[in-house]
Every structure is written in structure tokens, then in C-alpha cells.
Motif scaffolding. Structure first.
Motif, short mmCIF file in Angstrom:
data_model
loop_
_atom_site.label_atom_id
_atom_site.label_comp_id
_atom_site.label_asym_id
_atom_site.label_seq_id
_atom_site.Cartn_x
_atom_site.Cartn_y
_atom_site.Cartn_z
N ASN A 295 8.75 8.39 -1.11
CA ASN A 295 8.03 7.23 -1.64
C ASN A 295 8.59 5.90 -1.14
OD1 ASN A 295 5.85 6.37 -3.33
ND2 ASN A 295 7.38 5.62 -4.80
N ALA A 296 9.80 5.94 -0.58
CA ALA A 296 10.40 4.69 -0.09
C ALA A 296 9.55 4.07 1.01
CB ALA A 296 11.82 4.95 0.41
N LEU A 297 9.10 4.90 1.93
CA LEU A 297 8.26 4.37 3.01
C LEU A 297 6.96 3.82 2.46
CD1 LEU A 297 7.97 3.94 6.04
CD2 LEU A 297 7.06 6.27 6.23
N THR A 298 6.39 4.49 1.49
CA THR A 298 5.15 4.01 0.85
C THR A 298 5.38 2.66 0.19
OG1 THR A 298 4.45 6.29 0.45
CG2 THR A 298 3.39 4.57 -0.86
N GLN A 299 6.51 2.49 -0.50
CA GLN A 299 6.83 1.22 -1.14
C GLN A 299 6.94 0.09 -0.11
OE1 GLN A 299 7.53 0.15 -4.35
NE2 GLN A 299 6.82 2.07 -5.26
N CYS A 300 7.57 0.39 1.01
CA CYS A 300 7.75 -0.64 2.04
C CYS A 300 6.42 -1.05 2.66
CB CYS A 300 8.70 -0.13 3.12
SG CYS A 300 10.40 0.06 2.56
N LEU A 301 5.56 -0.08 2.93
CA LEU A 301 4.26 -0.40 3.52
C LEU A 301 3.38 -1.14 2.51
CD1 LEU A 301 3.59 2.86 5.55
CD2 LEU A 301 4.34 0.62 6.40
N ALA A 302 3.53 -0.81 1.22
CA ALA A 302 2.80 -1.56 0.19
C ALA A 302 3.30 -2.99 0.13
CB ALA A 302 2.97 -0.87 -1.16
N ALA A 303 4.61 -3.20 0.33
CA ALA A 303 5.16 -4.56 0.35
C ALA A 303 4.60 -5.35 1.53
CB ALA A 303 6.69 -4.49 0.43
N LYS A 304 4.43 -4.68 2.67
CA LYS A 304 3.83 -5.36 3.83
C LYS A 304 2.41 -5.84 3.49
CE LYS A 304 1.74 -2.95 6.94
NZ LYS A 304 0.39 -3.55 7.04
N ASP A 305 1.62 -4.94 2.89
CA ASP A 305 0.25 -5.31 2.53
C ASP A 305 0.24 -6.46 1.52
OD1 ASP A 305 -0.72 -3.35 4.19
OD2 ASP A 305 -1.04 -1.88 2.59
N ALA A 306 1.13 -6.41 0.55
CA ALA A 306 1.19 -7.45 -0.47
C ALA A 306 1.58 -8.79 0.14
CB ALA A 306 2.17 -7.06 -1.57
N TYR A 307 2.58 -8.77 1.04
CA TYR A 307 3.01 -10.03 1.66
C TYR A 307 1.89 -10.61 2.51
CZ TYR A 307 5.26 -13.58 4.34
OH TYR A 307 5.55 -14.78 4.92
N GLU A 308 1.21 -9.75 3.30
CA GLU A 308 0.13 -10.25 4.16
C GLU A 308 -1.02 -10.80 3.30
OE1 GLU A 308 -0.72 -6.87 6.63
OE2 GLU A 308 0.64 -7.57 8.22
N PHE A 309 -1.20 -10.28 2.11
CA PHE A 309 -2.27 -10.72 1.21
C PHE A 309 -1.91 -12.03 0.53
CE2 PHE A 309 -4.50 -10.19 -3.01
CZ PHE A 309 -5.76 -10.49 -2.53
N LEU A 310 -0.63 -12.15 0.08
CA LEU A 310 -0.21 -13.31 -0.70
C LEU A 310 0.42 -14.41 0.15
CD1 LEU A 310 1.40 -11.46 -3.76
CD2 LEU A 310 -0.82 -12.64 -3.68
N GLY A 311 1.13 -14.02 1.21
CA GLY A 311 1.86 -15.01 2.00
C GLY A 311 3.11 -15.48 1.28
N SER A 312 3.81 -16.49 1.86
CA SER A 312 5.02 -17.06 1.24
C SER A 312 4.61 -18.23 0.33
CB SER A 312 5.98 -17.55 2.33
OG SER A 312 6.51 -16.47 3.06
#
Length: 438
Positions: free
Chosen positions: A305-322
Motif C-alpha cells: 500500500n505504500a506505493l499506492t499512498q505515494c501515487l495518491a499523493a502525486k494525484d492530490a498535489y497535482e490537483f491542489l498545487g502548493s
């Protein structure tokens, strides 16, 4: 007519320049000097029988690079007294073929039959391949084609039906050792390698005799004070470019500190170095890419699940930005730091890649190969395949490794996290395989 003969016929081995490439100087002068293909050139082989009978049929030589296809064709012509003409499908077109066939007809009138060697014959298109048929059928030429590609897919069925497909084998370690011994005899000095480096050189050739001799020639061309070990050999024969920009050492020091803090299961330190990088203006997606890599390299199947968490973080960051999306990166960082660790997949990849580079031309066992063509069925592709779903427990325990290679063990799960369950499954399968062999 004599000029035509000279233009189209390759130089004989005796005419090889003493200053030519080592591989050319060591070209065999007779079929019994060709290494690694005794199953074809020996008394009981297809080529050996044809030579003994003094009559050649058209054939396709199928095999990896550097296994002697061109040399075998030239020596075949010498052995049965045929005029040898060589063309390459890469550099020849219809006009070249017409000229070759016309000259072959003229020589036939004088009693000189022609062996036409076509290198990389699979590069000719279907129409060009059809152009060979009448000249093969009426005996104008005996065709010997060479290919590294599966003839079933690359050559016309009509052409295949008029030619025998002969399979040249990847050169094994013994055959490659013979080539090195011949090189040493030619140069009248041993290769500047210790025993381990010599074995590494042979392994690096991956069954390609020409490549091996070219590497040996490079070794002879440099002045060495003492024999090389494997590390020295690798340094000499490979040219590596720098991976990192040395002017940004601090950047890589911080990413290294983050990675090692994650590996050491210290979420506090990992969060500190993550903050150092992001507050200094580092590209967040770069940091996230490194954490994704960490999830595969240092956690792997201990917690898939670690890899899944990291890829979900990528999607969240690309969606929300800084800065809002950076919290998702923090979550991925903390998840990885606190997850059970295993580098079993990472070590398995390195071991498998290393083995693949050393044995990358070995054919899988024929029973697990698909056989969509009649030729492939005739030479045994797919014969005896055990369909696992029909076996008891959905497991046949069959062997899936190349015949020339003993089964390897690259992946060893750790006794932590999810990999503990993976290890139990693998142990069960191993026990079934052993029971099947008893």
C-alpha cells in the motif's frame, strides 16, 4: 565474365590482411573450425550431411548476432565448390538483385553455380522476397539467408517452403573460451586478465563471438602493467557519464538524508529533511518522485500500500498545487517512514537484471512458447505445456527456465509485514515443485 566473378565474390580467408580486425583474422577456414554450431556442422548435422553429399539445398540460417552465420555460408560455398556472392538486404534493392540473378545465369552457362548469401534477409519486403522464388526453383542460385528474427513472422511462406530453416545457437562459455584461446594464439600473448575478469569478459559477450573478439582486441590495444580484475575490466571497456551535477551537492545531500531517514524508520528526521527541501524552494514533484522510488526500493511487498499512498499523493498535489497539496506529500513521507521495510524486490531486480545481461539470448523452454505457425509447431514450440489451471491446486510445478540455465533465486521475501505471507506462499510452491521432481 571474369570481372563479374571478381566483383561479386568475397575475398578468401587467405587474403585477409594481417593488420585487419582480430575478428576477421580469426575467421574459420573450414567448417570444422566454426565453434558452437557442431549440431549443424558435425557429421550428423544438417550442414555436415549436405557437405558430405556434395549438394546444398537453399536454407535460412536463424540465430543471434555473432554466431557465425556469414562465415558458415562462405565456408559452405567453399566446401561444395560454389561461387559465393554476398549481399545485404539493408543496402540492396531490386536493381541489385536483378544484377545478381543475371550474372548468376551467365555463370551457370559456364558451369559455375552460385551460392547467394543474403544477410538480414528479413529486411526485404514481401514483394522482394517473392522475387527470389523463380531463381531458387530453377537452380540459378542456392539461397542462403541469414536472419536474427523469427522466420515464421518475417519471411514469406512460399520462400520458407523452398528453404530449410537451420537454427544457430548462442555461443556458450566453452565456445567463447575457444575464441579467446585462438585470439591469444594469433596475438602470441595471453589476454591481460585474471581468471575472474576473463570469466566476466565471456559473460559480457552474451553469446556473441564477434563482440567478444572486438573486446579482446581493445584489451590488446592498451598497455597494461598487470592483468585486470573484473572492476578494472569494467572501467576500461565501459564509459560512464556522471549522473549528478557536482555544482548542486547540497541538493543531493538533502535528498540522500531524506531517503536514509525514511529507510531508518525515523519519521521525525524524514519530516525535517522534507521541510528543508520544500521550504528552500525545491520542486515538490521531484521530492515526491524520490519518495515513490523509496516505496518500491525500501518497502516493496512488505507493505504494497505504500506505493499506492505515494501515487495518491502525486494525484492530490497535482490537483491542489502548493501549498495545500504539500500536505499529501507529508502524508506519503510519514506513511513510508513508519511502514515495515524490505529491499527484497530491489535486490531481486538487480540480481535478475545482472543475470539477464549475462544470459539474455537464451531461449525459454520450447514447451512454454506459443506456436502460431506450422514451422514453430514442427520444431517443438508449445509441445508438452502444462496448463496450471487444469492442475491440482492450480499449480503444475513445471520448469519455466531456459534449458541451458539452472533455476535461479532472485527474490527472497523478508519475515516482516505482508512479505511474511508472500514467503509462506513461495515456500508452499517450492515444496510442490520438489515433490513433483521426486
Amino acid at each position: 565474365m571474369a570481372d563479374l566473378f571478381a566483383d561479386q565474390t568475397q575475398a578468401s580467408p587467405e587474403e585477409t590482411s594481417p593488420n585487419g580486425p582480430l575478428a576477421d583474422r580469426l575467421r574459420p577456414r573450414a567448417l570444422d573450425e566454426v565453434v558452437g554450431q557442431e549440431h549443424l556442422t558435425g557429421p550428423d548435422g544438417a550442414i555436415g550431411r549436405m557437405v558430405a553429399a556434395g549438394k546444398l539445398s537453399s536454407m535460412i540460417l536463424w540465430g543471434p548476432p555473432g554466431t557465425g552465420k556469414t562465415t558458415t555460408a562462405r565456408l559452405l560455398a567453399d566446401a561444395v565448390g560454389l561461387r559465393f556472392v554476398a549481399i545485404s538486404a539493408v543496402f540492396s534493392g531490386v536493381a541489385d538483385l536483378k544484377k545478381v540473378f543475371a550474372e548468376a545465369k551467365e555463370h551457370a552457362k559456364l558451369g559455375h553455380r552460385t551460392l547467394l548469401f543474403v544477410d538480414e534477409i528479413h529486411r526485404f519486403n514481401r514483394a522482394q522476397q517473392d522475387g527470389f522464388l523463380p531463381f531458387v526453383e530453377d537452380g540459378t542460385v542456392t539461397l542462403v539467408g541469414a536472419t536474427t528474427e523469427n522466420p515464421s513472422f518475417e519471411l514469406n511462406a512460399a520462400l520458407l517452403s523452398r528453404a530449410q530453416v537451420l537454427i544457430l545457437r548462442r555461443l556458450d562459455a566453452d565456445a567463447l573460451e575457444k575464441l579467446l584461446e585462438r585470439a591469444e594464439a594469433e596475438e602470441e600473448r595471453p589476454l591481460p586478465l585474471d581468471s575472474e575478469a576473463r570469466a566476466a569478459l565471456i559473460a559480457s559477450a552474451d553469446g556473441d563471438g564477434r563482440f567478444l573478439l572486438n573486446q579482446a582486441e581493445t584489451l590488446y590495444s592498451v598497455k597494461l602493467d598487470e592483468p585486470l580484475d573484473p572492476a578494472g575490466l569494467s572501467s576500461l571497456l565501459q564509459r560512464r557519464v556522471a549522473v549528478y551535477d557536482k555544482d548542486r551537492e547540497g541538493h543531493y545531500n538533502l535528498i540522500s538524508a531524506l531517503h536514509k531517514s525514511l529507510r531508518g524508520s525515523d519519521p521525525q528526521a524524514a519530516l525535517y529533511y522534507l521541510a528543508r527541501m520544500l521550504t528552500a524552494g525545491e520542486e515538490p514533484l521531484y521530492v515526491l518522485r524520490r519518495i515513490v522510488r523509496f516505496a518500491s526500493e525500501d518497502i516493496g511487498l512488505a507493505d504494497p500500500n505504500a506505493l499506492t499512498q505515494c501515487l495518491a499523493a502525486k494525484d492530490a498535489y497535482e490537483f491542489l498545487g502548493s501549498p495545500e497539496g504539500e500536505l499529501a506529500i507529508v502524508q506519503a513521507c510519514l506513511y513510508c517512514a513508519t511502514a515495515p521495510k524490505s529491499n527484497a524486490a530491489y535486490k531481486a531486480q538487480k540480481a535478475a537484471w545482472r543475470s539477464a545481461k549475462e544470459t539474455g539470448s537464451l531461449m525459454p523452454p520450447q514447451n512454454i512458447l506459443n506456436a502460431p505457425t506450422k514451422l514453430m509447431k514442427d520444431i517443438g514450440y508449445g509441445k508438452g505445456y502444462a496448463y496450471d489451471h487444469d492442475a491440482e491446486g492450480g499449480f503444475s510445478g513445471d520448469n519455466y527456465w531456459p534449458e541451458e540455465m539452472a533455476p535461479q533465486s532472485f527474490y527472497t521475501p523478508v519475515d516482516r509485514g505482508f512479505e511474511k505471507r508472500v514467503a509462506e506462499r513461495m515456500a508452499w510452491w517450492d515444496a510442490r515443485r520438489k515433490g513433483r521432481g521426486e
